[in-house]
Design a protein around this motif. Structure first.
Motif, PDB file in Angstrom:
ATOM      1  N   LEU A   8     -25.672 -18.111  35.232  1.00  0.00           N
ATOM      2  CA  LEU A   8     -24.656 -17.820  34.220  1.00  0.00           C
ATOM      3  C   LEU A   8     -24.775 -18.747  33.013  1.00  0.00           C
ATOM      4  O   LEU A   8     -24.891 -18.303  31.870  1.00  0.00           O
ATOM      5  CB  LEU A   8     -23.262 -17.929  34.868  1.00  0.00           C
ATOM      6  N   CYS A  12     -26.794 -25.388  35.526  1.00  0.00           N
ATOM      7  CA  CYS A  12     -26.725 -25.898  36.906  1.00  0.00           C
ATOM      8  C   CYS A  12     -27.826 -25.332  37.810  1.00  0.00           C
ATOM      9  O   CYS A  12     -28.725 -26.058  38.223  1.00  0.00           O
ATOM     10  CB  CYS A  12     -25.362 -25.592  37.527  1.00  0.00           C
ATOM     11  N   HIS A  43     -23.649 -22.616  26.605  1.00  0.00           N
ATOM     12  CA  HIS A  43     -24.323 -23.911  26.731  1.00  0.00           C
ATOM     13  C   HIS A  43     -25.669 -23.970  26.007  1.00  0.00           C
ATOM     14  O   HIS A  43     -26.449 -24.899  26.216  1.00  0.00           O
ATOM     15  CB  HIS A  43     -24.501 -24.255  28.208  1.00  0.00           C
ATOM     16  N   TYR A 125     -20.668 -25.371  39.735  1.00  0.00           N
ATOM     17  CA  TYR A 125     -20.110 -26.022  38.537  1.00  0.00           C
ATOM     18  C   TYR A 125     -18.828 -26.784  38.850  1.00  0.00           C
ATOM     19  O   TYR A 125     -18.610 -27.883  38.337  1.00  0.00           O
ATOM     20  CB  TYR A 125     -19.862 -24.965  37.467  1.00  0.00           C
TER      21      TYR A 125
END
Ligand code: 4NP
Length: 153
Positions: A8, A12, A43, A125
């Motif tokens: 996503l 991570c 991000h 996360y």
């Protein structure tokens, strides 16, 4: 072989998957191209999450050269295999697929270790303790894939 790892946020899970697959390919002498991307764009440009950097470093893998980017349609042409971490990633990626050849490139990465079970790599996360488990799942999956492509001795 050109492999794309997708999650996503691309901070991570998929950066770990990229680092692990690159590390294994190199150790088996395979000249593979491995990259990662996120279905979301929040991000973009960021380093991997510090907890992913830490668990990778603890296993001897440096992922600090990575920067997050968003998955794009041209990735269907640029890569031979697109591994997604969970079923939401699968839905989001397939929504962008415009032909069967694209669909056929997309696989849940845990199908490598648990074929047909549609298992996901959980999003760590919001779980500081989840990173070790995520690393192990990805390490096992990448090991299966690399072994499938190493000629039997
Ligand atoms: P990833 O984890 O998909 O494994 O990189 C996430 C990172 C950030 C967010 C969600 C998942 N987020 O919502 O910001």
């Amino acid at each position: 072989m050109r492999i794309l790892m997708v999650c996503l946020g691309n901070i991570c899970r998929s950066p770990l998957a990229e680092g692990i697959m690159k590390h294994k390919a190199a150790s088996y002498g395979l000249d593979w191209q491995v990259d990662s991307a996120g279905t979301g764009s929040w991000h973009t440009g960021e380093l991997p999450d510090r907890r992913s950097i830490a668990i990778a470093r603890a296993k001897g893998i440096d992922i600090t050269d990575q920067r997050a980017r968003q998955f794009r349609h041209s990735d269907f042409e640029q890569f031979d295999h697109i591994f997604v971490m969970d079923t939401n990633n699968m839905t989001d990626v397939l929504r962008l697929a415009s032909q069967k050849a694209h669909h056929d490139k997309v696989t849940l990465i845990r199908d490598l270790t648990h074929p047909g079970q549609r298992r996901s790599v959980p999003d760590p996360y919001y779980d500081d303790n989840g990173f070790e488990e995520v690393f192990q799942m990805l390490d096992e999956a990448c090991e299966v894939f690399v072994r499938q492509h190493v000629a039997a001795p």
